[in-house]
Design a protein around this motif. Structure first.
Motif, PDB file in Angstrom:
ATOM      1  N   ARG A   1     -68.586 162.820  11.857  1.00 13.47           N
ATOM      2  CA  ARG A   1     -69.276 161.945  10.683  1.00 13.47           C
ATOM      3  C   ARG A   1     -68.225 161.403   9.881  1.00 13.47           C
ATOM      4  NH1 ARG A   1     -75.113 162.029   9.856  1.00 13.47           N
ATOM      5  NH2 ARG A   1     -76.001 163.424  11.379  1.00 13.47           N
ATOM      6  N   GLU A   2     -67.409 162.413   9.294  1.00  9.80           N
ATOM      7  CA  GLU A   2     -66.308 162.189   8.403  1.00  9.80           C
ATOM      8  C   GLU A   2     -65.097 161.040   9.029  1.00  9.80           C
ATOM      9  OE1 GLU A   2     -64.856 165.696   7.129  1.00  9.80           O
ATOM     10  OE2 GLU A   2     -66.287 166.226   5.659  1.00  9.80           O
ATOM     11  N   TRP A   3     -65.090 161.382  10.439  1.00  7.53           N
ATOM     12  CA  TRP A   3     -64.067 160.466  11.241  1.00  7.53           C
ATOM     13  C   TRP A   3     -64.637 158.962  11.104  1.00  7.53           C
ATOM     14  CZ3 TRP A   3     -64.268 157.285  15.045  1.00  7.53           C
ATOM     15  CH2 TRP A   3     -63.235 156.561  15.427  1.00  7.53           C
ATOM     16  N   LEU A   4     -66.017 158.938  11.505  1.00  5.02           N
ATOM     17  CA  LEU A   4     -66.739 157.586  11.548  1.00  5.02           C
ATOM     18  C   LEU A   4     -66.682 156.798  10.241  1.00  5.02           C
ATOM     19  CD1 LEU A   4     -68.229 155.549  13.428  1.00  5.02           C
ATOM     20  CD2 LEU A   4     -70.442 157.047  12.813  1.00  5.02           C
ATOM     21  N   LEU A   5     -67.017 157.568   9.115  1.00  3.57           N
ATOM     22  CA  LEU A   5     -66.786 157.089   7.842  1.00  3.57           C
ATOM     23  C   LEU A   5     -65.484 156.606   7.485  1.00  3.57           C
ATOM     24  CD1 LEU A   5     -69.221 159.450   5.612  1.00  3.57           C
ATOM     25  CD2 LEU A   5     -69.832 157.113   6.373  1.00  3.57           C
ATOM     26  N   ALA A   6     -64.377 157.148   7.766  1.00  2.00           N
ATOM     27  CA  ALA A   6     -63.319 156.714   7.362  1.00  2.00           C
ATOM     28  C   ALA A   6     -62.799 155.536   8.337  1.00  2.00           C
ATOM     29  CB  ALA A   6     -62.094 157.898   7.781  1.00  2.00           C
ATOM     30  N   TRP A   7     -63.332 155.512   9.431  1.00  2.00           N
ATOM     31  CA  TRP A   7     -63.071 154.336  10.593  1.00  2.00           C
ATOM     32  C   TRP A   7     -63.722 152.955   9.973  1.00  2.00           C
ATOM     33  CZ3 TRP A   7     -65.375 151.035  13.741  1.00  2.00           C
ATOM     34  CH2 TRP A   7     -64.490 150.618  14.977  1.00  2.00           C
ATOM     35  N   GLN A   8     -65.024 153.072   9.653  1.00  2.00           N
ATOM     36  CA  GLN A   8     -65.662 152.220   9.234  1.00  2.00           C
ATOM     37  C   GLN A   8     -65.154 151.741   7.931  1.00  2.00           C
ATOM     38  OE1 GLN A   8     -69.557 154.165   9.134  1.00  2.00           O
ATOM     39  NE2 GLN A   8     -70.303 153.278  11.063  1.00  2.00           N
ATOM     40  N   ALA A   9     -64.901 152.710   7.122  1.00  2.00           N
ATOM     41  CA  ALA A   9     -63.937 151.923   5.710  1.00  2.00           C
ATOM     42  C   ALA A   9     -62.804 151.104   5.887  1.00  2.00           C
ATOM     43  CB  ALA A   9     -63.907 153.125   4.959  1.00  2.00           C
ATOM     44  N   HIS A  10     -61.936 151.690   7.195  1.00  2.00           N
ATOM     45  CA  HIS A  10     -60.645 150.794   7.370  1.00  2.00           C
ATOM     46  C   HIS A  10     -61.163 149.484   7.984  1.00  2.00           C
ATOM     47  CE1 HIS A  10     -58.064 154.741   7.139  1.00  2.00           C
ATOM     48  NE2 HIS A  10     -58.425 154.151   6.063  1.00  2.00           N
ATOM     49  N   GLU A  11     -62.303 149.618   8.839  1.00  2.00           N
ATOM     50  CA  GLU A  11     -62.608 148.645   9.540  1.00  2.00           C
ATOM     51  C   GLU A  11     -63.061 147.437   8.554  1.00  2.00           C
ATOM     52  OE1 GLU A  11     -65.525 147.246  13.326  1.00  2.00           O
ATOM     53  OE2 GLU A  11     -66.291 148.341  11.869  1.00  2.00           O
ATOM     54  N   ALA A  12     -63.762 147.990   7.611  1.00  2.00           N
ATOM     55  CA  ALA A  12     -64.404 146.727   6.604  1.00  2.00           C
ATOM     56  C   ALA A  12     -63.408 146.373   5.693  1.00  2.00           C
ATOM     57  CB  ALA A  12     -65.221 147.567   5.680  1.00  2.00           C
ATOM     58  N   ALA A  13     -62.216 147.130   5.571  1.00  2.00           N
ATOM     59  CA  ALA A  13     -61.154 146.520   4.733  1.00  2.00           C
ATOM     60  C   ALA A  13     -60.428 145.797   5.466  1.00  2.00           C
ATOM     61  CB  ALA A  13     -60.270 147.826   4.237  1.00  2.00           C
ATOM     62  N   ALA A  14     -60.169 145.836   6.824  1.00  2.00           N
ATOM     63  CA  ALA A  14     -59.434 144.943   7.674  1.00  2.00           C
ATOM     64  C   ALA A  14     -60.167 143.844   7.960  1.00  2.00           C
ATOM     65  CB  ALA A  14     -58.936 145.788   8.888  1.00  2.00           C
ATOM     66  N   ARG A  15     -61.156 143.701   8.214  1.00  2.00           N
ATOM     67  CA  ARG A  15     -62.168 142.674   8.314  1.00  2.00           C
ATOM     68  C   ARG A  15     -62.071 141.821   7.151  1.00  2.00           C
ATOM     69  NH1 ARG A  15     -65.859 142.177  12.787  1.00  2.00           N
ATOM     70  NH2 ARG A  15     -65.706 143.698  14.316  1.00  2.00           N
ATOM     71  N   ALA A  16     -62.142 142.337   6.162  1.00  2.00           N
ATOM     72  CA  ALA A  16     -62.136 141.518   4.795  1.00  2.00           C
ATOM     73  C   ALA A  16     -60.946 140.669   4.890  1.00  2.00           C
ATOM     74  CB  ALA A  16     -62.538 142.431   3.593  1.00  2.00           C
ATOM     75  N   LEU A  17     -59.687 141.226   5.136  1.00  2.00           N
ATOM     76  CA  LEU A  17     -58.462 140.569   4.850  1.00  2.00           C
ATOM     77  C   LEU A  17     -58.670 139.383   6.145  1.00  2.00           C
ATOM     78  CD1 LEU A  17     -56.099 143.614   4.355  1.00  2.00           C
ATOM     79  CD2 LEU A  17     -56.726 141.895   2.605  1.00  2.00           C
ATOM     80  N   VAL A  18     -58.940 139.676   7.266  1.00  2.00           N
ATOM     81  CA  VAL A  18     -58.979 138.492   8.230  1.00  2.00           C
ATOM     82  C   VAL A  18     -59.888 137.746   7.599  1.00  2.00           C
ATOM     83  CG1 VAL A  18     -59.748 138.207  10.697  1.00  2.00           C
ATOM     84  CG2 VAL A  18     -58.559 140.370  10.164  1.00  2.00           C
TER      85      VAL A  18
END
Length: 198
Positions: free
Chosen positions: A171-188
């Protein structure tokens, strides 16, 4: 320039007050023959780059840099790179504030990383290396991790959606992955919006 009661202190002035002025007071100087305007520009550039740091960490950086003078008398200003390297230890610069990051993810490179399923791992590469993957081997590593990460995220998301048990580490891994995905998608997305506005 010290801010007065009527003029708010700029970020640059704050770095000068907490780091550069105290180092100058210790005797740090440029080598003989350095153009004064060039020296001021170098210190301004440094102050601008370190403006993200907290007051406390600027004071810590002062303590670290006070013994790093260059030259025989160890009283010449240390290199820009020396300041930045120790600043990264005292307080790593937020990735979103790094020069080049937003333009990289906002460019075709970011859209390509998104389309090819390696966006999160490319973002994580930037977190560690502060640059994009540069050669075929590095790009292969990012692509392999990207595929594995996307598969794991999809599997865990599906399990959670079905109400199946997922351990705390996953669960912690998924939350971290989702946070990084959201940050990267926002930049794109930001880069695409700027491109459409141009």
């Amino acid at each position: 320039m010290q801010a007065d009661a009527h003029t708010p202190e700029t970020k640059r002035d704050r770095v000068r007050r907490l780091l550069l002025d105290p180092l100058a007071a210790l005797g740090f100087r440029f080598q003989r023959g350095t153009d004064p305007d060039e020296g001021r520009k170098r210190l301004d550039r440094l102050a601008d780059e370190l403006a993200y740091m907290s007051d406390e960490n600027l004071r810590r950086l002062f303590e670290a840099m006070r013994t790093k003078g260059e030259g025989k008398a160890r009283d010449f200003w240390p290199s820009h790179a020396a300041f930045v390297a120790l600043a990264q230890i005292a307080q790593p610069r937020p990735l979103e504030e790094m020069p080049g990051l937003a333009s990289w993810f906002g460019s075709e490179a970011g859209r390509q990383a998104l389309a090819e399923g390696r966006l999160v791992e490319e973002y994580r590469w930037w977190l560690v290396k502060h640059r994009p993957p540069l050669n075929a081997q590095e790009r292969r590593v990012v692509a392999d991790r990207g595929g594995a990460g996307q598969a794991r995220a999809a599997r865990l998301t599906e399990r959670l959606g079905l109400g199946l048990p997922v351990d705390v580490a996953d669960r912690e891994w998924l939350l971290a992955w989702q946070a990084h995905e959201a940050a990267a998608r926002a930049l794109v997305r930001l880069g695409m919006e700027k491109g459409n506005a141009a």
